[in-house]
Each structure stands twice: as structure tokens, then as C-alpha cells.
Scaffold this motif. Structure first.
Motif, mmCIF file in Angstrom:
data_model
loop_
_atom_site.group_PDB
_atom_site.id
_atom_site.type_symbol
_atom_site.label_atom_id
_atom_site.label_comp_id
_atom_site.label_asym_id
_atom_site.label_seq_id
_atom_site.Cartn_x
_atom_site.Cartn_y
_atom_site.Cartn_z
ATOM 1 N N HIS A 36 0.727 -1.086 -0.110
ATOM 2 C CA HIS A 36 -0.187 -0.005 0.008
ATOM 3 C C HIS A 36 0.817 1.156 0.111
ATOM 4 O O HIS A 36 0.640 2.110 -0.634
ATOM 5 C CB HIS A 36 -0.885 -0.183 1.207
ATOM 6 C CG HIS A 36 -1.782 1.102 1.277
ATOM 7 N ND1 HIS A 36 -2.925 1.402 0.329
ATOM 8 C CD2 HIS A 36 -1.911 2.238 2.271
ATOM 9 C CE1 HIS A 36 -3.586 2.463 0.728
ATOM 10 N NE2 HIS A 36 -2.851 2.874 1.714
ATOM 11 N N ASP A 37 2.028 1.400 0.864
ATOM 12 C CA ASP A 37 3.056 2.546 1.043
ATOM 13 C C ASP A 37 3.544 2.708 -0.590
ATOM 14 O O ASP A 37 3.758 3.834 -0.883
ATOM 15 C CB ASP A 37 3.915 2.115 1.922
ATOM 16 C CG ASP A 37 3.154 2.287 3.227
ATOM 17 O OD1 ASP A 37 2.179 2.905 3.368
ATOM 18 O OD2 ASP A 37 4.044 1.874 4.211
ATOM 19 N N ALA A 39 2.339 1.669 -3.244
ATOM 20 C CA ALA A 39 1.607 2.255 -4.221
ATOM 21 C C ALA A 39 1.321 3.659 -4.345
ATOM 22 O O ALA A 39 1.222 4.468 -5.286
ATOM 23 C CB ALA A 39 -0.107 1.357 -4.198
ATOM 24 N N GLU A 40 1.188 4.146 -2.785
ATOM 25 C CA GLU A 40 0.874 5.680 -2.701
ATOM 26 C C GLU A 40 2.144 6.271 -3.347
ATOM 27 O O GLU A 40 2.006 7.511 -3.806
ATOM 28 C CB GLU A 40 0.756 5.849 -1.157
ATOM 29 C CG GLU A 40 -0.625 5.423 -0.667
ATOM 30 C CD GLU A 40 -0.858 5.667 0.767
ATOM 31 O OE1 GLU A 40 0.227 6.218 1.400
ATOM 32 O OE2 GLU A 40 -1.642 5.372 1.288
ATOM 33 N N HIS A 41 3.475 5.955 -3.071
ATOM 34 C CA HIS A 41 4.581 6.711 -3.205
ATOM 35 C C HIS A 41 4.730 6.686 -4.819
ATOM 36 O O HIS A 41 4.933 7.605 -5.535
ATOM 37 C CB HIS A 41 5.801 6.184 -2.764
ATOM 38 C CG HIS A 41 6.077 6.464 -1.429
ATOM 39 N ND1 HIS A 41 6.274 7.497 -0.691
ATOM 40 C CD2 HIS A 41 5.800 5.683 -0.249
ATOM 41 C CE1 HIS A 41 6.434 7.470 0.576
ATOM 42 N NE2 HIS A 41 6.177 6.216 1.141
ATOM 43 N N GLU A 43 2.115 6.744 -7.013
ATOM 44 C CA GLU A 43 1.329 7.509 -7.386
ATOM 45 C C GLU A 43 1.578 8.873 -7.039
ATOM 46 O O GLU A 43 1.329 9.845 -8.144
ATOM 47 C CB GLU A 43 -0.248 7.024 -6.739
ATOM 48 C CG GLU A 43 -1.597 7.945 -7.233
ATOM 49 C CD GLU A 43 -2.719 7.731 -6.778
ATOM 50 O OE1 GLU A 43 -3.575 8.388 -6.603
ATOM 51 O OE2 GLU A 43 -2.834 6.386 -6.392
ATOM 52 N N GLU A 44 2.167 9.218 -6.258
ATOM 53 C CA GLU A 44 2.667 10.559 -5.991
ATOM 54 C C GLU A 44 3.673 10.808 -7.061
ATOM 55 O O GLU A 44 3.779 12.316 -7.465
ATOM 56 C CB GLU A 44 3.043 10.644 -4.517
ATOM 57 C CG GLU A 44 3.645 11.969 -4.041
ATOM 58 C CD GLU A 44 4.142 12.034 -2.595
ATOM 59 O OE1 GLU A 44 5.027 13.035 -2.368
ATOM 60 O OE2 GLU A 44 3.675 11.358 -1.777
#
Length: 78
Positions: A36-37, A39-41, A43-44
Motif C-alpha cells: 500500500h505504501d 502504491a501511494e509513493h 502514485e505521488e
């Protein structure tokens, strides 16, 4: 007396199995959190790159053209 050894072995097996399952669950949860982390990074980073390219379109085109030329040059030398 052999019944006690058998029962002790069964209990040790059950205990090891429970500990193993708990370990697998913890590892699975940790992997989910890391995924999850990441994927967030990602996307950012994608959003920041997209914003940069939109703000500096011609610079981005120039860099891409230069990179393409360099790659083509070095691949063509083989």
C-alpha cells in the motif's frame, strides 16, 4: 507412558502450527502495508512527474528527444 509422549508431541505440533500461522499472518499484513505504501509513493511520483511535464512541456520534449537520440546512437553502434 508412551501416550504422554504422543500427547506432548501433538501439543508441541499444535503450538508450532499456531505460531507458524500467526507468523504468516503478520508477514501477510506487513506485506500488504508495504504494498500500500509503495502504491501511494508511486502514485505521488506519477502525479509530480505529470505536473512537471505539463509545466515544462518543451524542456521535457527536448530531454526525451536527446535521450532517444543517445539510446539510438549507442544501440546503432553494435
Amino acid at each position: 507412558m508412551s501416550r504422554n509422549y504422543r500427547e506432548d508431541a501433538r501439543e508441541a505440533y499444535r503450538d508450532a502450527k499456531r505460531r507458524g500461522r500467526r507468523g504468516v499472518e503478520r508477514a501477510r499484513h506487513r506485506a500488504d502495508d508495504i504494498s500500500h505504501d509503495l502504491a501511494e509513493h508511486a502514485e505521488e511520483a506519477w502525479r509530480e512527474t505529470d505536473d512537471y511535464v505539463h509545466r515544462n512541456a518543451w524542456s521535457s520534449v527536448g530531454v526525451a528527444a536527446l535521450a532517444g537520440f543517445a539510446i539510438g546512437f549507442f544501440v546503432g553502434r553494435r
